[in-house]
Structure formats: structure tokens, C-alpha cells
Design a protein around this motif. Structure first.
Motif, short mmCIF file in Angstrom:
data_model
loop_
_atom_site.label_atom_id
_atom_site.label_comp_id
_atom_site.label_asym_id
_atom_site.label_seq_id
_atom_site.Cartn_x
_atom_site.Cartn_y
_atom_site.Cartn_z
N LYS A 3 35.29 -9.40 21.59
CA LYS A 3 35.99 -8.82 22.60
C LYS A 3 37.57 -8.38 21.80
CE LYS A 3 38.48 -7.57 25.80
NZ LYS A 3 38.41 -6.48 27.21
N TYR A 4 37.25 -7.28 21.23
CA TYR A 4 38.96 -6.40 20.56
C TYR A 4 40.22 -5.85 21.87
CZ TYR A 4 35.56 -6.14 17.24
OH TYR A 4 34.12 -5.73 16.20
N VAL A 23 42.76 -9.85 18.04
CA VAL A 23 44.02 -9.49 18.66
C VAL A 23 44.86 -8.80 17.12
CG1 VAL A 23 46.02 -9.22 20.19
CG2 VAL A 23 44.08 -11.27 20.56
N GLY A 24 45.33 -7.27 17.54
CA GLY A 24 46.27 -6.84 16.40
C GLY A 24 45.81 -5.15 16.74
N ASN A 25 46.80 -4.35 15.86
CA ASN A 25 47.18 -2.89 15.59
C ASN A 25 45.32 -2.19 15.37
OD1 ASN A 25 47.90 -3.17 13.14
ND2 ASN A 25 49.80 -2.80 13.37
N HIS A 26 45.00 -2.87 14.48
CA HIS A 26 43.73 -2.10 13.88
C HIS A 26 42.60 -3.37 13.40
CE1 HIS A 26 41.85 0.84 10.70
NE2 HIS A 26 41.70 1.19 12.33
N VAL A 27 41.57 -3.95 14.84
CA VAL A 27 41.43 -4.66 14.79
C VAL A 27 39.47 -4.00 14.83
CG1 VAL A 27 42.23 -7.01 14.95
CG2 VAL A 27 41.42 -5.30 16.73
N THR A 28 39.55 -2.49 15.58
CA THR A 28 38.41 -2.27 15.37
C THR A 28 38.78 -0.46 15.21
OG1 THR A 28 36.63 -1.93 17.31
CG2 THR A 28 38.84 -2.36 17.78
N ASP A 29 37.97 0.11 15.29
CA ASP A 29 37.94 1.47 15.39
C ASP A 29 36.90 1.69 16.38
OD1 ASP A 29 38.96 1.65 12.20
OD2 ASP A 29 35.82 1.68 11.59
N LEU A 30 36.77 0.81 17.42
CA LEU A 30 36.66 1.45 18.77
C LEU A 30 37.66 2.11 19.57
CD1 LEU A 30 33.43 -0.58 19.28
CD2 LEU A 30 33.35 1.17 18.07
N LYS A 31 38.87 1.36 18.96
CA LYS A 31 40.24 1.48 19.98
C LYS A 31 40.71 2.53 19.54
CE LYS A 31 40.78 -1.14 23.12
NZ LYS A 31 41.35 -2.57 24.23
N ALA A 32 42.17 3.78 19.99
CA ALA A 32 43.23 3.96 19.08
C ALA A 32 43.93 3.02 18.55
CB ALA A 32 43.48 4.73 19.84
N LYS A 49 35.97 -18.41 18.02
CA LYS A 49 37.38 -18.18 16.89
C LYS A 49 38.22 -17.10 17.34
CE LYS A 49 37.33 -16.00 12.47
NZ LYS A 49 36.61 -14.91 11.31
N VAL A 50 39.34 -17.31 17.07
CA VAL A 50 40.36 -16.01 18.05
C VAL A 50 41.03 -15.77 16.30
CG1 VAL A 50 42.93 -15.39 18.82
CG2 VAL A 50 40.68 -16.96 20.12
N LEU A 51 40.98 -14.35 16.14
CA LEU A 51 42.20 -13.73 14.90
C LEU A 51 43.27 -12.99 15.53
CD1 LEU A 51 42.35 -12.65 12.29
CD2 LEU A 51 40.79 -10.73 13.11
N LEU A 52 44.85 -13.46 14.89
CA LEU A 52 45.59 -12.83 15.54
C LEU A 52 46.20 -11.94 14.84
CD1 LEU A 52 47.81 -16.18 17.27
CD2 LEU A 52 45.92 -13.44 18.36
N ASP A 53 46.01 -10.76 14.44
CA ASP A 53 46.61 -9.74 13.44
C ASP A 53 47.45 -8.90 13.27
OD1 ASP A 53 45.63 -8.44 10.53
OD2 ASP A 53 44.02 -7.99 11.20
N LYS A 63 53.10 -16.51 27.54
CA LYS A 63 52.81 -17.87 27.51
C LYS A 63 51.39 -17.53 27.15
CE LYS A 63 54.53 -20.33 30.95
NZ LYS A 63 54.06 -21.00 32.18
N LEU A 64 50.52 -17.96 25.58
CA LEU A 64 50.14 -17.99 25.37
C LEU A 64 48.77 -19.34 24.72
CD1 LEU A 64 47.54 -16.24 23.65
CD2 LEU A 64 48.90 -16.26 20.92
N LYS A 65 47.98 -19.29 25.42
CA LYS A 65 47.38 -20.17 24.54
C LYS A 65 45.67 -20.36 24.63
CE LYS A 65 45.60 -24.48 28.02
NZ LYS A 65 45.11 -25.27 29.05
N ILE A 66 45.83 -20.72 23.69
CA ILE A 66 44.02 -20.59 22.75
C ILE A 66 43.43 -21.63 23.08
CG2 ILE A 66 43.19 -19.65 20.89
CD1 ILE A 66 45.94 -18.44 19.93
#
Length: 67
Positions: A3-4, A23-32, A49-53, A63-66
Motif C-alpha cells: 500500500k502506497y 508513506v512519503g512524497n515519492h514512494v511510487t511512480d503510480l501516483k502524483a 514492514k512500514v516505511l515512513l519516508d 495519532k499514528l499507531k504502527i
């Protein structure tokens, strides 16, 4: 299953369950390209696995819960 979260303003409740969450401003080329920001959000991310970029901004009052 990946999930992006990119180029999104998150408000309210968000629950995501996937194998990998990026999660981030450029984690995939599929979205703007764009930042992920929150406003009074209650976020639960459940993944192996969760990536916060770069471009991820969790505002005061959110609130953010992982799991």
C-alpha cells in the motif's frame, strides 16, 4: 501486497492492513508526487514492514499507531 500513501491529506480515522506500507512524497511512480500530511487524524497501520519516508508530516493532534 503493498500500500502506497503518497500525495494525501489524511483527516479523521484511517486503518490500513497490508504486508508492506510505504508513506512519503515519492514512494511510487503510480501516483502524483506530493507530501502526506495529517489534520486531527487517527491512523493505524498494520503491516510486516512500514516505511515512513521523506515528505511524511504528522501534525500535532494526530495519532499514528504502527502494529
Amino acid at each position: 501486497d503493498v500500500k502506497y500513501l503518497q500525495n494525501e491529506q489524511i483527516t479523521g480515522e484511517l486503518k490500513e492492513t497490508h504486508d508492506v506500507i510505504k508513506v512519503g512524497n515519492h514512494v511510487t511512480d503510480l501516483k502524483a508526487i506530493g507530501d502526506v500530511t495529517t489534520s486531527n487524524a487517527d491512523i493505524t497501520l498494520k503491516a510486516r514492514k512500514v516505511l515512513l519516508d521523506k515528505g511524511t508530516y504528522i501534525s500535532k493532534g494526530s495519532k499514528l499507531k504502527i502494529n
